[in-house]
Design a protein around this motif. Structure first.
Motif, PDB file in Angstrom:
ATOM      1  N   GLN A  48      42.857  33.224  49.231  1.00  0.00           N
ATOM      2  CA  GLN A  48      42.187  32.299  48.722  1.00  0.00           C
ATOM      3  C   GLN A  48      42.396  31.827  47.420  1.00  0.00           C
ATOM      4  O   GLN A  48      42.570  30.654  47.295  1.00  0.00           O
ATOM      5  CB  GLN A  48      41.361  34.070  48.034  1.00  0.00           C
ATOM      6  CG  GLN A  48      40.397  34.691  48.857  1.00  0.00           C
ATOM      7  CD  GLN A  48      39.834  33.884  49.818  1.00  0.00           C
ATOM      8  OE1 GLN A  48      38.912  32.650  49.185  1.00  0.00           O
ATOM      9  NE2 GLN A  48      39.214  34.304  50.561  1.00  0.00           N
ATOM     10  N   SER A  71      44.714  38.505  52.918  1.00  0.00           N
ATOM     11  CA  SER A  71      44.508  38.485  54.434  1.00  0.00           C
ATOM     12  C   SER A  71      45.680  38.521  55.368  1.00  0.00           C
ATOM     13  O   SER A  71      46.916  38.684  55.058  1.00  0.00           O
ATOM     14  CB  SER A  71      44.698  37.075  54.546  1.00  0.00           C
ATOM     15  OG  SER A  71      44.782  36.636  55.328  1.00  0.00           O
ATOM     16  N   GLN A  75      46.667  36.109  61.480  1.00  0.00           N
ATOM     17  CA  GLN A  75      44.904  36.265  61.686  1.00  0.00           C
ATOM     18  C   GLN A  75      44.754  34.943  59.996  1.00  0.00           C
ATOM     19  O   GLN A  75      44.472  33.979  59.809  1.00  0.00           O
ATOM     20  CB  GLN A  75      44.406  37.291  60.646  1.00  0.00           C
ATOM     21  CG  GLN A  75      42.911  36.661  60.336  1.00  0.00           C
ATOM     22  CD  GLN A  75      41.453  36.838  61.526  1.00  0.00           C
ATOM     23  OE1 GLN A  75      42.434  37.467  62.881  1.00  0.00           O
ATOM     24  NE2 GLN A  75      41.032  35.548  61.401  1.00  0.00           N
ATOM     25  N   THR A  76      45.752  34.815  59.048  1.00  0.00           N
ATOM     26  CA  THR A  76      46.167  34.159  58.189  1.00  0.00           C
ATOM     27  C   THR A  76      46.367  32.800  58.926  1.00  0.00           C
ATOM     28  O   THR A  76      46.337  31.766  58.564  1.00  0.00           O
ATOM     29  CB  THR A  76      47.273  34.266  56.969  1.00  0.00           C
ATOM     30  OG1 THR A  76      47.170  35.793  56.659  1.00  0.00           O
ATOM     31  CG2 THR A  76      47.328  33.577  55.795  1.00  0.00           C
ATOM     32  N   VAL A  78      45.849  31.794  61.744  1.00  0.00           N
ATOM     33  CA  VAL A  78      45.617  31.137  62.427  1.00  0.00           C
ATOM     34  C   VAL A  78      44.219  30.349  61.664  1.00  0.00           C
ATOM     35  O   VAL A  78      44.153  29.075  61.861  1.00  0.00           O
ATOM     36  CB  VAL A  78      44.672  32.888  63.416  1.00  0.00           C
ATOM     37  CG1 VAL A  78      43.361  31.789  64.367  1.00  0.00           C
ATOM     38  CG2 VAL A  78      45.584  32.920  64.153  1.00  0.00           C
ATOM     39  N   GLU A  79      44.278  31.033  60.430  1.00  0.00           N
ATOM     40  CA  GLU A  79      42.290  30.626  60.026  1.00  0.00           C
ATOM     41  C   GLU A  79      42.760  29.507  59.408  1.00  0.00           C
ATOM     42  O   GLU A  79      42.469  28.367  59.617  1.00  0.00           O
ATOM     43  CB  GLU A  79      41.867  31.984  58.959  1.00  0.00           C
ATOM     44  CG  GLU A  79      40.894  32.836  59.537  1.00  0.00           C
ATOM     45  CD  GLU A  79      40.418  33.945  58.404  1.00  0.00           C
ATOM     46  OE1 GLU A  79      40.493  33.236  57.244  1.00  0.00           O
ATOM     47  OE2 GLU A  79      40.277  34.918  58.682  1.00  0.00           O
ATOM     48  N   LEU A  80      44.327  29.092  58.874  1.00  0.00           N
ATOM     49  CA  LEU A  80      44.449  28.339  57.723  1.00  0.00           C
ATOM     50  C   LEU A  80      45.009  26.910  59.137  1.00  0.00           C
ATOM     51  O   LEU A  80      44.675  25.592  58.867  1.00  0.00           O
ATOM     52  CB  LEU A  80      46.212  28.721  57.225  1.00  0.00           C
ATOM     53  CG  LEU A  80      46.888  28.150  56.114  1.00  0.00           C
ATOM     54  CD1 LEU A  80      45.617  27.712  55.120  1.00  0.00           C
ATOM     55  CD2 LEU A  80      48.475  28.523  55.732  1.00  0.00           C
ATOM     56  N   GLN A  82      42.961  26.821  61.535  1.00  0.00           N
ATOM     57  CA  GLN A  82      41.854  26.331  62.124  1.00  0.00           C
ATOM     58  C   GLN A  82      41.652  24.967  61.189  1.00  0.00           C
ATOM     59  O   GLN A  82      40.645  24.175  61.106  1.00  0.00           O
ATOM     60  CB  GLN A  82      41.148  27.437  62.166  1.00  0.00           C
ATOM     61  CG  GLN A  82      41.023  27.887  63.922  1.00  0.00           C
ATOM     62  CD  GLN A  82      40.267  28.652  63.988  1.00  0.00           C
ATOM     63  OE1 GLN A  82      39.685  29.780  63.476  1.00  0.00           O
ATOM     64  NE2 GLN A  82      40.553  29.485  65.364  1.00  0.00           N
ATOM     65  N   GLN A  83      41.687  25.478  60.083  1.00  0.00           N
ATOM     66  CA  GLN A  83      40.482  24.861  58.251  1.00  0.00           C
ATOM     67  C   GLN A  83      41.364  23.321  58.294  1.00  0.00           C
ATOM     68  O   GLN A  83      41.320  22.889  58.388  1.00  0.00           O
ATOM     69  CB  GLN A  83      40.708  25.923  57.622  1.00  0.00           C
ATOM     70  CG  GLN A  83      39.883  27.023  57.597  1.00  0.00           C
ATOM     71  CD  GLN A  83      39.269  27.315  56.120  1.00  0.00           C
ATOM     72  OE1 GLN A  83      39.402  27.045  55.140  1.00  0.00           O
ATOM     73  NE2 GLN A  83      39.131  28.722  56.206  1.00  0.00           N
TER      74      GLN A  83
END
Ligand SMILES: Nc1ncnc2c1ncn2[C@@H]1O[C@H](COP(=O)(O)OP(=O)(O)O)[C@@H](O)[C@H]1O
Ligand SMILES: [Mg+2]
Length: 397
Positions: A48, A71, A75-76, A78-80, A82-83
């Protein structure tokens, strides 16, 4: 082409380190300071916190621990990714997790480091490597997109060629029998009387059907045979007036108000008058068909300088309309049903129609496109911000 910054090892970087273990944080801080090429080193301990930082400042590269408190692991990453698809990421993973490290490359990381197995020099190298690799990935992506676009265009033009060839073959064959039928029916109607009370009705419906078939065939021939233009310098307004006269019957069927906003002192343009008239008639008819009982048809004609701020700039063919040149732009706006959702690339295909039950054949726009292509001019159709469609014709001056 997208601006892909080149960078070199001497360049100082802004780096964000995401690491929750105090020991590792300390170690990284000292290694990064040792190599001395960082203009900004920020170290945060949670996902965060990292997001808040990334939103605030621009980072050249992220060093990411996969084991964070808020996190977990992959997953961390992948999210990073993507964003922030443009941010280079180096994963910093636990000892003996080589396999995990390798896997992260498929999830958007540009490189991985195994804790305890690198020094200031290799850390620095990995960060620079990640930036360079991201650059190359982006270039590759862009090249792939361009390749796909070109391929789509090629398929489209091949498709048109095949349909064109087929259409003209069939059309020629069918045109003569149709003429015979029409001639025969006219002869019967004029010269032969019959007792049957439906006789006249039947003849006139045969005649109507034959005429309709004939006009489809004429469109087909047009579609495949327009290969040459007879260009002259003309006033677009005069061509527009003629087109309106030809399309008037369709406008009269409904309550259509016509507005014209036409700039003064428009230059002459070099066009094949009859062909452009045909384009305008098609577009006006389409607009009329799209409106139910009533509506507004607005014509705008202006001279525009080609620049990025033109709302339709992206749809223009750069080759025909390079920046800073002037063009004559004619818009036809209606307040009708709008273009069919998700079909914006299909509307120019021959035989694509959403009006088949109302007699649509789907050749109008493909003929328009053909004619505009031959003029090295552009035709763009888009949905308006408010209800309805806007057709835009762009001509060289
Ligand atoms: N002004 C418009 N408003 C809404 N849809 C349109 C308009 N012009 C074209 N279209 C869509 O594009 C399709 C193809 O148009 P066209 O090639 O002229 O064939 P047709 O008019 O025979 O359907 C139409 O069936 C319709 O779905
Ligand atoms: Mg049409």
């Amino acid at each position: 082409m997208q601006d892909t910054r080149r960078h070199d090892m001497a360049q100082s970087l802004n780096i964000l380190v995401i690491e929750d273990s105090p020991v590792d944080r300390k170690l990284l801080d000292s290694m990064l300071n040792e190599s001395g090429k960082f203009s900004q080193i920020n170290i945060v301990s949670s996902f965060q916190e990292a997001l808040a930082h990334i939103n605030k400042s621009v980072y050249d590269v992220i060093l990411l621990d996969l084991d964070l408190p808020d996190s977990r692991g992959e997953q961390t990453l992948v999210e990073l990714n993507q964003q922030y698809p443009l941010l280079p990421i180096v994963v910093n993973t636990g000892a003996y997790e080589d396999d995990l490290g390798l896997r992260t490359l498929g999830m958007g990381a540009q490189d991985f480091l195994i804790k305890g197995k690198y020094n200031a020099y290799t850390l620095n190298k990995a960060l620079h490597y990640a930036i360079e690799r991201k650059n190359m990935e982006m270039q590759l992506k862009l090249a792939y997109q361009q390749l796909k676009e070109t391929q789509t265009q090629l398929i489209q033009s091949e498709k048109l060629k095949i349909v064109g060839g087929l259409a003209s073959g069939v059309a020629h064959e069918v045109k003569n029998p149709l003429a015979t039928i029409l001639y025969g029916v006219t002869y019967l109607a004029d010269n032969v009387k019959a007792a049957d009370k439906n006789y006249d009705k039947v003849l006139s419906s045969i005649k109507e059907a034959t005429k309709r078939a004939n006009s489809i065939i004429t469109d087909l021939l047009d579609f495949s045979s327009i290969t040459k233009l007879e260009k002259k310098s003309v006033k677009i307004v005069e061509v527009l007036d003629k087109a309106f006269a030809l399309a008037q019957h369709a406008l009269d069927k409904k309550y259509v108000e016509v507005y014209q906003h036409i700039a003064e002192n428009l230059p002459l343009i070099e066009i094949d008058q009859n062909r452009i008239e045909q384009v305008l008639v098609n577009l006006i008819l389409n607009a009329a068909h799209a409106m139910e009982e009533s509506g507004q048809l607005t014509i705008r004609i202006n001279v525009e300088v080609i620049k990025e701020t033109l709302p339709f700039y992206k749809s223009l063919n750069e080759e025909f309309f390079p920046k800073a040149t002037k063009a004559l732009v004619l818009m036809i706006e209606d307040t009708g049903c709008g273009l069919p959702e998700g079909k914006l690339n299909t509307i120019f295909d021959p035989f694509f129609t959403t009006r088949r039950s109302a007699g649509g054949v789907g050749l109008g726009l493909s003929v328009c496109k053909n004619i505009m292509d031959l003029h090295q001019a552009d035709i763009i159709l888009e949905n308006k911000e408010s209800k309805g469609t806007r057709a835009i014709l762009v001509f060289k001056i």
